[in-house]
Design a protein around this motif. Structure first.
Motif: not given
Length: 281
Positions: A123-130
């Motif tokens: 599972t990959v977050s596509f929000d670089p701020r996370e």
């Protein structure tokens, strides 16, 4: 007379309630379209949103990410041995991403095969701020739901910088955009199944993923190295439809299997009958 008066009162109350609902919906954000945008024009925040099927596309496995512990990893660390279910979410998504993960976990919980044994999930977050802290919280929550200890080593929650996110989502066909008005990401929902070598194999869209279809995808993506003989025979009767994103029944294949089983049964019956006659003589 009393009955007529009662009906009239109910009618008036219904009209009042309906007016209140319409009024509330008209004031709710996202329910009533912006009157400044024509009905035949797609809002700017949605114009870039899509989930394109890029079957057989090789994912860039050399991309750097951080796992839920904060360790820098290469995407390729999670490939090479088993098929992988790939999901794109952002961990602070208020609704849709949670529904994607809920639908995935519910589907996988039904299968006899387990995360961490026969296949992995990335599972990959596509929000670089996370951050990895958010990723660790999500992992903990879904491992508690899934309730299989082997998943600890098989379900990975990653975060990354913009360059890594863009390269991976582009290869997988996942296109999203930031909506400044709502301060949220606009994105599609679905999951991707890949081969052990990181080639895109199957897509399932929406929020509900039929366990049978997901299992078929895992069997095919593993070159039939997982699943029972009965599973593989059943898979022969179904064909993946990329336009629908699911497996459909193929009648001719089922007829062929039925015919083969019938012939085998007849041969067996004749063989047993001949042996009995031979023993009787």
């Amino acid at each position: 007379m009393k009955l007529t008066a009662l009906r009239s009162a109910i009618g008036v109350m219904s009209l009042v309630l309906m007016s209140a609902v319409v009024s509330a919906q008209g004031n709710a954000p996202g329910v009533q379209p912006d009157p400044s945008i024509p009905s035949n024009v797609v809002p700017a925040s949605l114009s870039k949103v899509s989930f394109e099927q890029r079957l057989n596309e090789q994912l860039p496995l050399d991309l750097p990410f951080k796992d839920e512990s904060g360790r820098t990893v290469k995407l390729g660390e999670y490939f090479g041995r088993k098929p992988v279910v790939l999901t794109f979410v952002y961990y602070e998504c208020p609704m849709l991403c949670t529904e994607v993960l809920n639908g995935l976990e519910s589907s996988l919980r039904v299968l006899n095969e387990s995360i961490g044994k026969e296949f992995d999930v990335v599972t990959v977050s596509f929000d670089p701020r996370e951050t990895p802290v958010l990723a660790a919280g999500k992992k903990k929550a879904y491992l508690e739901r899934y309730k299989r200890p082997e998943a600890e080593q098989g379900w990975h929650f990653l975060t990354g910088d913009q360059a890594s996110i863009d390269a991976l989502t582009k290869a997988a066909g996942f296109n999203f955009s930031w909506d400044e008005a709502s301060h949220q990401f606009a994105h599609a929902s679905g999951i991707v199944v890949t081969t052990p070598t990181g080639k895109v194999s199957r897509y399932f869209f929406g929020l509900d993923y039929a366990p049978r279809d997901v299992k078929f995808a895992l069997i095919e993506s593993s070159n039939e190295k997982i699943g029972t003989l009965a599973d593989r025979l059943l898979l022969y009767c179904y064909h993946y439809d990329p336009t629908a994103g699911n497996y459909g029944f193929v009648a001719m294949r089922a007829i062929r299997i039925g015919g083969a089983v019938t012939i085998m049964a007849l041969v067996g019956f004749v063989f047993v009958s001949l042996r009995r006659e031979s023993n009787g003589q």
